[in-house]
Design an enzyme around this catalytic site. Sequence first.
Site, PDB file in Angstrom:
ATOM      1  N   HIS A  15       2.810  61.643  30.425  1.00 17.55           N
ATOM      2  CA  HIS A  15       2.741  62.771  31.343  1.00 17.55           C
ATOM      3  C   HIS A  15       3.213  64.033  30.613  1.00 17.55           C
ATOM      4  O   HIS A  15       3.759  63.960  29.507  1.00 17.55           O
ATOM      5  CB  HIS A  15       3.616  62.529  32.586  1.00 17.55           C
ATOM      6  CG  HIS A  15       5.060  62.336  32.276  1.00 17.55           C
ATOM      7  ND1 HIS A  15       5.692  61.120  32.310  1.00 17.55           N
ATOM      8  CD2 HIS A  15       6.009  63.226  31.888  1.00 17.55           C
ATOM      9  CE1 HIS A  15       6.955  61.264  31.963  1.00 17.55           C
ATOM     10  NE2 HIS A  15       7.176  62.536  31.697  1.00 17.55           N
TER      11      HIS A  15
HETATM   12  C1  T46 Z   1      10.196  62.099  30.857  1.00 18.36           C
HETATM   13  C2  T46 Z   1      10.383  60.918  29.989  1.00 18.36           C
HETATM   14  C3  T46 Z   1      10.979  61.264  28.655  1.00 18.36           C
HETATM   15  C4  T46 Z   1      14.095  58.933  39.254  1.00 18.36           C
HETATM   16  O1  T46 Z   1      14.259  58.473  40.405  1.00 18.36           O
HETATM   17  N1  T46 Z   1      14.874  59.957  38.799  1.00 18.36           N
HETATM   18  C5  T46 Z   1      14.752  60.470  37.550  1.00 18.36           C
HETATM   19  O2  T46 Z   1      15.500  61.393  37.184  1.00 18.36           O
HETATM   20  C6  T46 Z   1      13.734  59.928  36.692  1.00 18.36           C
HETATM   21  C7  T46 Z   1      13.542  60.489  35.290  1.00 18.36           C
HETATM   22  C8  T46 Z   1      12.946  58.914  37.154  1.00 18.36           C
HETATM   23  N2  T46 Z   1      13.129  58.429  38.427  1.00 18.36           N
HETATM   24  C9  T46 Z   1      12.302  57.297  38.869  1.00 18.36           C
HETATM   25  C10 T46 Z   1      10.814  57.565  38.986  1.00 18.36           C
HETATM   26  C11 T46 Z   1      10.214  56.204  38.703  1.00 18.36           C
HETATM   27  O3  T46 Z   1      10.188  55.448  39.895  1.00 18.36           O
HETATM   28  O4  T46 Z   1      12.431  56.244  37.905  1.00 18.36           O
HETATM   29  C12 T46 Z   1      11.215  55.551  37.748  1.00 18.36           C
HETATM   30  C13 T46 Z   1      10.754  55.576  36.289  1.00 18.36           C
HETATM   31  O5  T46 Z   1      10.368  56.933  35.956  1.00 18.36           O
HETATM   32  P1  T46 Z   1       9.125  57.261  35.005  1.00 18.36           P
HETATM   33  O6  T46 Z   1       8.062  56.260  35.221  1.00 18.36           O
HETATM   34  O7  T46 Z   1       8.763  58.694  35.200  1.00 18.36           O
HETATM   35  O8  T46 Z   1       9.800  57.031  33.560  1.00 18.36           O
HETATM   36  P2  T46 Z   1       9.226  57.376  32.116  1.00 18.36           P
HETATM   37  O9  T46 Z   1      10.075  56.654  31.151  1.00 18.36           O
HETATM   38  O10 T46 Z   1       7.762  57.170  32.048  1.00 18.36           O
HETATM   39  O11 T46 Z   1       9.472  58.979  31.945  1.00 18.36           O
HETATM   40  C14 T46 Z   1      10.783  59.489  31.918  1.00 18.36           C
HETATM   41  C15 T46 Z   1      10.928  60.719  32.818  1.00 18.36           C
HETATM   42  O12 T46 Z   1      10.472  60.419  34.135  1.00 18.36           O
HETATM   43  C16 T46 Z   1      10.147  61.896  32.313  1.00 18.36           C
HETATM   44  O13 T46 Z   1      10.531  63.075  33.004  1.00 18.36           O
HETATM   45  O14 T46 Z   1       9.933  63.190  30.378  1.00 18.36           O
HETATM   46  O15 T46 Z   1      11.133  59.860  30.586  1.00 18.36           O
END
Ligand code: T46
Length: 130
Positions: A45
């Site tokens: 993303h």
């Molecule tokens: C990014 C990269 C480097 C939350 O509830 N709060 C938070 O602050 C974050 C970051 C995530 N979440 C929840 C949303 C999803 O249900 O945690 C779950 C996993 O998040 P996501 O699929 O977005 O994780 P990554 O590792 O793909 O991405 C993350 C960050 O979301 C993003 O901002 O830049 O790490």
Amino acid sequence: MIELEVRGDERGSLIALEAATGVPFAIERVYYIFGTREGVVRGLHAHHALTQWAVCVAGACTVLLDDGRERTDVRLDRPDLALQIGPMVWHEMRDFEPGTVLMVLADGPYDEADYIRDQAEFERLVSETR
Ligand code: T46
């Protein structure tokens, strides 16, 4: 990439992240990614507005960065290196070593509306800014 100042003595090392040591934004949120399974790709993303610093405090992973012009792979494999990921940069994290902990400092709260998760939409938006 930002090289972080290591404070250490014979007991070991310590790194402090704060405005005084060069973090260029007010830290509103810290999260960390751990327990990532082998072969998994995370991220996939860009953010509309968020700026972040990513530090691999343990282990290593590779981050692909794409600003719409250039695609670059960066290996984060030292706890004294921070990677700044600004707005409108598509990023993907992969090749996580077992035991990796990726800590991220962010200048804003978690807001799903700030995410661009569709790569075609990201490419359309960055092409408009050229
Ligand atoms: C990014 C990269 C480097 C939350 O509830 N709060 C938070 O602050 C974050 C970051 C995530 N979440 C929840 C949303 C999803 O249900 O945690 C779950 C996993 O998040 P996501 O699929 O977005 O994780 P990554 O590792 O793909 O991405 C993350 C960050 O979301 C993003 O901002 O830049 O790490």
